[in-house]
Motif scaffolding. Structure first.
Motif, short mmCIF file in Angstrom:
data_model
loop_
_atom_site.label_atom_id
_atom_site.label_comp_id
_atom_site.label_asym_id
_atom_site.label_seq_id
_atom_site.Cartn_x
_atom_site.Cartn_y
_atom_site.Cartn_z
N THR A 8 81.72 13.70 38.25
CA THR A 8 80.26 13.70 38.17
C THR A 8 79.69 12.96 39.37
N LEU A 9 78.74 13.59 40.05
CA LEU A 9 78.02 12.95 41.16
C LEU A 9 76.62 12.59 40.66
N PRO A 10 76.14 11.38 40.95
CA PRO A 10 74.80 10.98 40.48
C PRO A 10 73.69 11.80 41.14
N ALA A 11 72.52 11.77 40.54
CA ALA A 11 71.34 12.41 41.15
C ALA A 11 70.94 11.65 42.41
N GLN A 12 70.34 12.36 43.36
CA GLN A 12 69.85 11.76 44.61
C GLN A 12 70.94 10.95 45.29
N PHE A 13 72.11 11.53 45.37
CA PHE A 13 73.29 10.84 45.89
C PHE A 13 73.75 11.48 47.19
N GLY A 31 74.25 21.40 37.75
CA GLY A 31 73.52 20.80 38.86
C GLY A 31 73.70 21.57 40.15
N TYR A 33 73.77 21.01 44.74
CA TYR A 33 73.84 20.06 45.85
C TYR A 33 74.01 20.82 47.16
N THR A 62 73.20 15.44 46.63
CA THR A 62 72.76 16.00 45.37
C THR A 62 71.24 15.99 45.28
N ARG A 65 69.06 16.13 39.82
CA ARG A 65 69.90 16.01 38.62
C ARG A 65 71.34 15.68 39.01
N PRO A 66 72.07 15.00 38.12
CA PRO A 66 73.50 14.78 38.38
C PRO A 66 74.24 16.11 38.48
N ARG A 68 78.03 18.06 37.91
CA ARG A 68 79.38 18.04 37.35
C ARG A 68 80.23 19.07 38.09
#
Length: 230
Positions: A8-13, A31, A33, A62, A65-66, A68
């Motif tokens: 999982t990558l966080p939102a705004q990452f 999500g 990215y 990203t 939203r996160p 997956r």
């Protein structure tokens, strides 16, 4: 990151430009990215499948939203395209719970190749660099009526590295493919890939792989001999 499995990558990452020594496949489950790297620049959404070859380098950004992801081992033989899509990515995620490699094999029975590259200025510039190891940013920018410094800034903003670094990586990939797929003499590999001379080529290649070009060619031959049917 974990080598294989769900991530999982966080939102705004933003994950900076980085190199993966081993190849793998990414399936986007949820999500979206932006990925910018050695294979180009593309916006990926659920159902997208990205093939990352050995020594692939890229950065990820990203959205709100996160995200997956499911990372799987590369199947054999390695798929011939960089981007695919699959209608039911959750099916592959379920299969991966029992057998990662079987899930990867099934993925490419169901996925279809697609074109995802973004054709803005950085994306087009990256494509030209990959296609021509002897690429000159100054000549390219002048041909299109663009300031070289402006093109360089836009490229670095999109990819996280300079066009010169990207060109160095394109030369490395070009040379590695020639070593693995042909018997061309090393001096000719160096010249074709855009290196100034063979000693410089040897140093650059060993810095990437830990092996000299000749050692890499021998190593690959042994690997192929083990997996090839009698």
């Amino acid at each position: 990151m974990e080598r294989f499995g769900i991530q999982t990558l966080p939102a705004q990452f933003q994950l900076p430009y980085h190199v993966h020594r081993d190849g793998y496949v990414t399936v986007v489950l949820e999500g979206s990215y932006l990925e910018s790297g050695d294979g180009g620049r593309c916006h990926v959404v659920p159902g997208a499948v990205l093939v990352h070859s050995e020594f692939d380098a890229h950065r990820n950004e990203t959205a709100a939203r996160p995200v997956r992801l499911l990372n799987l081992p590369l199947p054999s033989p390695v798929p011939g395209h960089a981007h695919y899509e699959i209608a039911d990515p959750d099916l592959i995620a379920r299969l991966s719970q029992a057998d990662l490699r079987a899930a990867s094999e099934q993925l490419f029975c169901l996925a279809r190749p697609v074109l995802r590259e973004i054709d803005d200025l950085p994306g087009v510039l990256a494509q030209h660099i990959r296609e021509n190891p002897c690429f000159s940013l100054t000549r390219w920018a002048r041909h299109y009526g663009i300031s070289p410094s402006y093109a360089a800034r836009q490229f670095r903003r999109a990819f996280g590295v300079t066009a010169a670094v990207y060109r160095k990586r394109a030369r490395f990939h070009h040379a590695r493919q020639m070593l693995e797929r042909t018997e061309v003499p090393l001096a000719d590999v160096a010249a074709t890939a855009g290196y100034t001379d063979q000693p410089y080529f040897n140093r650059c290649f060993k810095a990437e792989t830990g092996l000299s070009p000749m050692e890499w060619r021998r190593f690959r031959k042994l690997q192929y001999a083990r997996i090839s049917p009698p």
